[in-house]
Design an enzyme around this catalytic site. Structure first.
Site, PDB file in Angstrom:
ATOM      1  N   ASP A 366       0.818  -1.211   0.000  1.00 17.69           N
ATOM      2  CA  ASP A 366       0.000   0.000   0.000  1.00 17.69           C
ATOM      3  C   ASP A 366       0.857   1.269   0.000  1.00 17.69           C
ATOM      4  O   ASP A 366       1.949   1.281   0.567  1.00 17.69           O
ATOM      5  CB  ASP A 366      -0.854  -0.045   1.286  1.00 17.69           C
ATOM      6  CG  ASP A 366      -2.009   0.924   1.246  1.00 17.69           C
ATOM      7  OD1 ASP A 366      -2.105   1.690   0.282  1.00 17.69           O
ATOM      8  OD2 ASP A 366      -2.805   0.893   2.199  1.00 17.69           O
ATOM      9  N   ASP A 477      -6.300  -6.886  -1.940  1.00 21.80           N
ATOM     10  CA  ASP A 477      -6.699  -6.693  -0.548  1.00 21.80           C
ATOM     11  C   ASP A 477      -8.149  -6.212  -0.464  1.00 21.80           C
ATOM     12  O   ASP A 477      -8.742  -5.766  -1.456  1.00 21.80           O
ATOM     13  CB  ASP A 477      -5.746  -5.665   0.098  1.00 21.80           C
ATOM     14  CG  ASP A 477      -5.657  -5.813   1.604  1.00 21.80           C
ATOM     15  OD1 ASP A 477      -6.481  -6.527   2.197  1.00 21.80           O
ATOM     16  OD2 ASP A 477      -4.748  -5.185   2.183  1.00 21.80           O
ATOM     17  N   ASP A 547      -2.669 -10.499   9.582  1.00 20.59           N
ATOM     18  CA  ASP A 547      -1.763  -9.355   9.751  1.00 20.59           C
ATOM     19  C   ASP A 547      -0.883  -9.537  10.972  1.00 20.59           C
ATOM     20  O   ASP A 547       0.004  -8.719  11.225  1.00 20.59           O
ATOM     21  CB  ASP A 547      -2.561  -8.055   9.888  1.00 20.59           C
ATOM     22  CG  ASP A 547      -2.988  -7.518   8.529  1.00 20.59           C
ATOM     23  OD1 ASP A 547      -2.585  -8.094   7.517  1.00 20.59           O
ATOM     24  OD2 ASP A 547      -3.731  -6.517   8.494  1.00 20.59           O
TER      25      ASP A 547
HETATM   26  C1  GLA Z   1      -4.147  -4.827   5.098  1.00 19.22           C
HETATM   27  C2  GLA Z   1      -3.290  -6.028   4.777  1.00 19.22           C
HETATM   28  C3  GLA Z   1      -1.851  -5.703   5.074  1.00 19.22           C
HETATM   29  C4  GLA Z   1      -1.419  -4.496   4.290  1.00 19.22           C
HETATM   30  C5  GLA Z   1      -2.335  -3.327   4.577  1.00 19.22           C
HETATM   31  C6  GLA Z   1      -2.049  -2.156   3.661  1.00 19.22           C
HETATM   32  O1  GLA Z   1      -4.204  -4.587   6.459  1.00 19.22           O
HETATM   33  O2  GLA Z   1      -3.712  -7.144   5.475  1.00 19.22           O
HETATM   34  O3  GLA Z   1      -1.036  -6.813   4.788  1.00 19.22           O
HETATM   35  O4  GLA Z   1      -1.434  -4.805   2.929  1.00 19.22           O
HETATM   36  O5  GLA Z   1      -3.696  -3.671   4.402  1.00 19.22           O
HETATM   37  O6  GLA Z   1      -2.875  -1.098   3.904  1.00 19.22           O
END
Ligand code: GLA
Length: 727
Positions: A366, A477, A547
């Protein structure tokens, strides 16, 4: 043929290697599902229907029709027709009434498995499976129900789905159209499910099945971090190796319902399907509705056998594309390394070192578009930020490629920020009700994919981006739940279709991606594992699992996820310490040995690691490469769980028992212990196995019945990988 019909007894029997399912007709009209358990050769159990005892069938005893329906093990129970338990079907007619009671009409056996139009589903040819199609009809309502039961020849799996067809001239509305129903006697079983939260996915839970309704659901528009679209009814005390398991897993990525009801007669009924809350599907005359499929698995050898059945099913009959069985690249992702704070030079600094350390793919996460320096804004526009990336994606990709690495990218195509040109131009393109500003979540809105022009727009942005540079991997995502469900484009009597239409459009988009960019490795993600389900697996051979990259948390998360999914699809990365989510510090090697049990990668700034840690990376990558094939394809056994103590242990072994990999991690060390050992599985008893590092030899039977000594270094969070090769 593994499906037969006993005409005299009016019983259909579907056989898999170790299991049978039986459907039976009462009075030639009412289709019951009367058995799902160990394989039977006989069909001499029509007495299970008990049609010769009260309450009898309605034809024989119209006085007590309600009593009949309220205990009959209906294969596809309907609402408002005497069965007060959980139902699968609710049809509202033009008269505004719930009114549909289909009766048996015909059946046929189809070789292989028909595709489910527009939906992800397991697949198989005539050598793999056969499908029983049973047609039920309600002549008065003009509704035909087609029930599909596919029995796999090599796996103890039955795939179940339904198709509801409106054969009348007038529209009807489906208010509930579930995929599967399973009726069983209650024999003290327990209910096993997976629960969780963001950063805490896949937690295993077991509860008694008391009287009433139990289970789980998502009404979030995604399958969710919180409740997994899976349930297993297990005999009391089921372990990895022992006990009966009857599991249902839903091949779908939106809101779902998975429930078990223990009724007044101590019968169990499990149902699974699209969540009926808010669901209302208008079926015009001549139209049909296909439900997603539910996978039913039977095991009489505990949870481990269920796991291996699901792994084989998903590897062979669900995952597709070039990467299905090809080696998954070792990647490095910049998210936890930089978050939004990067520019080309910083990325290249990480990439250069990563390339030297033998990492194969660099993924830009991101923050590469708009002025996105926080998680607010610019979603939907997908315009490269020239300040951060002066040479664009193409220039960056070229420089990454020149280092000998492939290049991958993050996108969140289903979303739009309020601060975006897209939202300013089309505020009506977001999911929202007519009178209210929708709720923001992570400061973003969800695009209304039910509108064809929005779906096309999303496709254009994704495909343009992928064509703009040499991009070999896409992390797709999705970072919020759906709220304020409403579409500016759907008519009032179709608003209840939005949630499912959204999912169908998502599937179309990802199918298009597979068709037009077959070389791109797709990894789905939903704030971690918020949409980790078999539906997404049909399109992406790997899914970002959580995450939370802390090694200890990951042991728990990956235990739950790998109970259902092959290791080849579980995104797992080594990250920095103290861990960004829980603040825990664990040894670098333990983090690597945890991420090995999935699709291995790194998510940190390699240049900030100590020289000693950096030096470990090439060996870690090399070790993964050597183990990759076995990790991706081997039979998986769970040996010890943190749910029972401080040891996490698992192994994979090839089908011939020639090679095995064992992973051991002890979380907290304890004083004053006797030597510990862990019993292995899946090996050949009379073979000799050699530990390829120490060259120590072990007879297979000793490893199976006495165990492998656990010789971990002192200290907390210690881990080890043992590779055994048959001599
Ligand atoms: C989500 C994904 C992360 C990352 C963030 C970026 O939380 O799970 O791995 O890519 O978005 O904003």
């Amino acid at each position: 043929m593994n499906i037969c019909y006993d005409e005299k007894r009016q019983i259909f029997k579907l056989d898999t290697p170790g299991a049978s399912m039986a459907l039976a007709l009462a009075d030639g009209k009412w289709l019951g599902q009367i058995y799902f358990g160990p394989r039977l050769n006989s069909t001499d159990f029509a007495w299970l229907l008990a049609t010769d005892r009260p309450p009898y069938t309605p034809d024989r005893h119209p006085r007590e029709a309600v009593s009949f329906f309220d205990c009959f093990p209906s294969a596809y129970p309907v609402d408002n027709a005497g069965d007060f338990r959980e139902s699968c079907l609710s049809v509202r007619t033009q008269a505004g009434q719930i009114d549909c009671l289909p009766i048996f009409e015909s059946w046929e056996i189809l070789p292989g498995k028909p595709e489910l139009a527009g939906l992800p589903a397991t697949f198989g040819g005539a050598d793999d499976c056969n499908t029983l199609r049973v047609i039920l009809r309600d002549a008065a309502a003009g509704v035909r129900v087609e029930l599909y039961y596919t029995a796999f020849i090599q796996l103890d799996v039955i795939a179940q789905s339904a198709r509801i067809c409106n054969d009348s001239a007038e529209a009807v509305w489906l208010e509930r159209a579930l995929s599967a129903c399973l009726n069983l006697p209650y024999e003290g079983q327990e209910l096993l499910t997976l629960h969780g939260s963001w950063a805490r996915e896949g937690m295993i839970d077991i509860q008694n099945i008391g009287t009433g309704i139990h289970g789980l659901a998502s009404r979030r528009g995604v399958s969710s971090h919180q409740d997994h679209p899976f349930l297993a009814i297990v005999s009391p005390g089921t372990t990895q190796d022992r006990g009966e398991v009857r599991a249902l897993h839903f091949v779908y990525s939106g809101s779902f319902l998975a429930q078990v009801q223990r009724d007044q007669f101590d019968q169990l009924r499990a149902v699974m399907g699209i969540h009926p809350d808010g669901f209302r599907w208008k079926l015009e005359g001549g139209a049909s509705f296909q439900t997603p499929e539910a996978i039913l698995v039977y095991s009489d050898a505990g949870l481990g056998a269920m796991t291996r059945t699901l792994h084989n099913l998903y590897r062979e009959h669900l995952i597709r594309g070039a990467y299905r069985s090809g080696p998954r690249p070792v990647l490095i992702n910049n998210w936890e390394a930089t978050y939004f704070d990067f520019d080309e030079e910083k990325l290249l600094r990480i990439a250069r070192r990563a390339a030297e350390l033998k990492i194969e793919l660099f993924v830009l996460d991101d923050g590469w578009f708009g002025e996105r320096d926080t998680d607010s804004g610019y979603l939907g526009d997908w315009k490269v930020c020239a300040r951060k990336l002066p040479h664009g994606l193409r220039g960056l990709a070229e420089q990454i490629n020149a280092l000998g690495m492939r290049f991958g990218l993050w996108m969140e195509p289903e979303m739009v920020s309020e601060n975006s040109d897209l939202y300013r131009a089309h505020p009506d393109w977001v999911i929202r009700t007519a009178t209210r500003t929708p709720l923001r979540c992570r400061d973003q809105y969800v695009l209304d994919l039910s509108r064809p022009e929005v779906e096309e727009h999303v496709w254009q942005r994704v495909s343009e981006t992928l064509r703009s540079a040499d991009i070999r991997y896409l992390k797709w995502d999705m970072n919020r739940s759906l709220t304020n469900l409403g579409s500016a484009a759907l008519p009032a009597d179709r608003q209840g279709e939005l949630g499912h239409r959204y999912v169908l459009a998502l599937y179309r988009l990802q199918q298009r991606l597979m068709d037009e960019f077959p070389g791109v490795l797709l990894e789905n993600c939903c704030g971690g594992g918020g949409r980790f389900d078999p539906g997404m697996l049909f399109y992406s051979p790997q899914i970002w699992c959580s995450d939370d990259t802390d090694a200890v948390e990951r042991l728990r998360i990956q235990e739950g996820i790998s109970m259902l999914y092959p290791l080849s699809c579980i995104g797992a990365h080594v990250s920095a310490c103290p861990n960004h989510v829980v603040g825990r510090s664990t040894p670098f090697e333990t983090r690597a040995l945890t991420a090995m049990w999935g699709t291995f990668g790194y998510e940190l700034d390699v240049t900030k690691l100590s020289p000693e840690e950096q030096e470990q990376i090439p060996a870690q990558v090399q070790r993964y490469r050597e183990c990759r094939a076995l990790i991706q394809t081997g039979d998986y056994y769970r040996l010890a769980s943190l749910r029972d103590g401080q040891l996490d242990a698992k192994m994979v072994v090839d089908a011939r028992g020639a090679q095995a990999i064992v992973g051991l991690t002890r979380v907290l060390n304890r004083p004053n212990q006797r030597p510990q050992r862990v019993r292995l599985r899946g090996l050949i008893p009379d073979a000799i196995y050699v530990d390829s590092e120490t060259l120590r030899e072990y007879p297979g039977e000793v490893l199976l019945h006495i165990g492998l000594p656990i010789e971990l270094p002192d200290g907390d969070f210690q881990s080890k990988l043992i590779r055994l090769v048959r001599k």
